[in-house]
Scaffold this motif. Structure first.
Motif, short mmCIF file in Angstrom:
data_model
loop_
_atom_site.label_atom_id
_atom_site.label_comp_id
_atom_site.label_asym_id
_atom_site.label_seq_id
_atom_site.Cartn_x
_atom_site.Cartn_y
_atom_site.Cartn_z
N ALA A 91 -2.91 7.93 -18.21
CA ALA A 91 -3.93 8.74 -18.87
C ALA A 91 -5.07 9.10 -17.93
N ASP A 92 -5.26 8.32 -16.86
CA ASP A 92 -6.41 8.52 -15.98
C ASP A 92 -6.03 8.96 -14.57
N LEU A 93 -4.95 9.73 -14.44
CA LEU A 93 -4.63 10.30 -13.14
C LEU A 93 -5.72 11.30 -12.74
N PRO A 94 -5.97 11.50 -11.44
CA PRO A 94 -7.01 12.45 -11.01
C PRO A 94 -6.82 13.82 -11.65
N SER A 95 -7.92 14.44 -12.05
CA SER A 95 -7.84 15.71 -12.78
C SER A 95 -8.21 16.92 -11.93
N VAL A 96 -8.62 16.69 -10.66
CA VAL A 96 -9.00 17.79 -9.78
C VAL A 96 -8.31 17.63 -8.44
N CYS A 97 -8.22 18.73 -7.69
CA CYS A 97 -7.65 18.68 -6.35
C CYS A 97 -8.56 17.85 -5.44
N GLN A 98 -7.97 17.08 -4.56
CA GLN A 98 -8.77 16.27 -3.65
C GLN A 98 -7.91 15.75 -2.50
N VAL A 99 -8.53 15.66 -1.33
CA VAL A 99 -7.88 14.99 -0.20
C VAL A 99 -8.20 13.51 -0.31
N VAL A 100 -7.20 12.68 -0.10
CA VAL A 100 -7.35 11.25 -0.37
C VAL A 100 -6.88 10.41 0.81
N GLN A 101 -7.46 9.23 0.88
CA GLN A 101 -7.01 8.23 1.85
C GLN A 101 -5.72 7.60 1.34
N ILE A 102 -4.71 7.53 2.19
CA ILE A 102 -3.46 6.86 1.85
C ILE A 102 -3.50 5.47 2.45
N SER A 103 -3.65 4.47 1.62
CA SER A 103 -3.72 3.10 2.12
C SER A 103 -2.38 2.68 2.71
N ASP A 104 -2.40 1.61 3.50
CA ASP A 104 -1.15 1.10 4.08
C ASP A 104 -0.15 0.76 2.99
N LEU A 105 -0.65 0.15 1.92
CA LEU A 105 0.25 -0.23 0.82
C LEU A 105 0.84 1.01 0.17
N LEU A 106 0.02 2.01 -0.12
CA LEU A 106 0.53 3.20 -0.77
C LEU A 106 1.52 3.93 0.12
N ARG A 107 1.25 3.99 1.43
CA ARG A 107 2.18 4.64 2.35
C ARG A 107 3.56 3.97 2.30
N GLU A 108 3.57 2.65 2.34
CA GLU A 108 4.85 1.94 2.32
C GLU A 108 5.55 2.10 0.97
N LEU A 109 4.78 2.15 -0.10
CA LEU A 109 5.39 2.36 -1.42
C LEU A 109 6.02 3.75 -1.52
N ILE A 110 5.34 4.76 -0.95
CA ILE A 110 5.89 6.12 -0.96
C ILE A 110 7.21 6.16 -0.20
N ILE A 111 7.22 5.55 0.97
CA ILE A 111 8.45 5.53 1.77
C ILE A 111 9.55 4.77 1.04
N SER A 112 9.20 3.64 0.44
CA SER A 112 10.18 2.84 -0.28
C SER A 112 10.74 3.57 -1.48
N SER A 113 9.91 4.40 -2.12
CA SER A 113 10.35 5.09 -3.34
C SER A 113 11.49 6.07 -3.07
#
Length: 254
Positions: A91-113
């Motif tokens: 319900a609370d996903l970002p509602s506007v366009c934005q450039v974001v920091q990709i944390s080390d954890l998020l980067r590895e989760l994206i690759i794993s997905s």
């Protein structure tokens, strides 16, 4: 990704996608019915929307809410890893366009997905990875790599001149004189329409131009002088204040 894609979120909340782009590649105007997180492992991506544009440096990402019309151009070789996300997954996903920091954890989760199955059992590792991805997306740090565009034709024309001549000394007096208005009026209208002070907008425009040029392999000194900085050190100091490292270290690191 320019062709409208159809995603089935019946069995999972997001669909990962990997694609590499050569230097100079573009995607024309398009949109998706789902949200999109584009993560650039390398290179620089310029994403343009109807509200402005965003520059995504390497190791960062850009968030696009569902239905956002956009196009983009890449500089350097861009290894993109994208998540297409069910807009109702949280319900609370970002509602506007934005450039974001990709944390080390998020980067590895994206690759794993990229290796996760479309269907999975409740309580499984696969389910936990998907859920943790959504949790990490909700707490991404927003970075100042966007340039909102003003609504008025006169200010928009001014902004395009700045893009065309980023090395020019764009004082408020010069800009106001070109529009035949007072400096106070310029500053007031500019902030009202972009949310940024005029000087901050110019600084961001130069930084984004610098990122694109550095990604093409131009020297730090050449970029600094072309963008109106008096010296290599003055430009590097601005770059370090914004990104935490020097220009040379930033692109070598990424």
């Amino acid at each position: 990704m320019s062709t409208p894609l159809q995603f089935n979120f019946a069995t999972r909340p997001l669909v990962p996608f990997a694609h590499d782009y050569p230097h100079g590649a573009t995607e024309p105007w398009h949109s998706h019915d789902c949200a999109q997180l584009l993560h650039a492992l390398s290179g620089v991506v310029r994403v343009e929307t109807e509200q402005g544009y965003w520059v995504v440096p390497p190791s960062r990402g850009v968030w696009l809410p569902a239905g956002t019309r956009h196009r983009f151009q890449v500089t350097g070789h861009v290894a993109a890893r994208t998540l297409f996300i069910d807009p109702f997954a949280r319900a609370d996903l970002p509602s506007v366009c934005q450039v974001v920091q990709i944390s080390d954890l998020l980067r590895e989760l994206i690759i794993s997905s990229l290796t996760l199955p479309e269907s999975y059992a409740a309580g499984s590792r696969e389910e936990r990875v998907y859920e943790l991805l959504l949790d990490e997306i909700r707490v991404m740090t927003v970075l100042p790599f966007n340039l909102p565009e003003p609504a008025s034709a006169s200010l928009l024309s001014l902004c395009r001149q700045i893009h065309a001549e980023p090395g020019k000394t764009w004082t408020t007096a010069l800009a106001a004189g070109q529009l035949n208005i007072s400096e106070r009026t310029l500053l007031r209208h500019f902030r009202q329409q972009t949310g940024l002070a005029f000087s901050e907008w110019v600084r961001r425009a130069r930084l984004m131009e610098a990122l694109s040029r550095l990604a093409q392999g131009q020297s730090v000194l050449r970029v600094a002088l072309d963008l109106g900085y008096e010296s290599h050190s003055a430009f590097s100091a601005m770059f370090r204040r914004t990104l935490g490292v020097s220009p040379g270290d930033y692109f070598q690191q990424n």
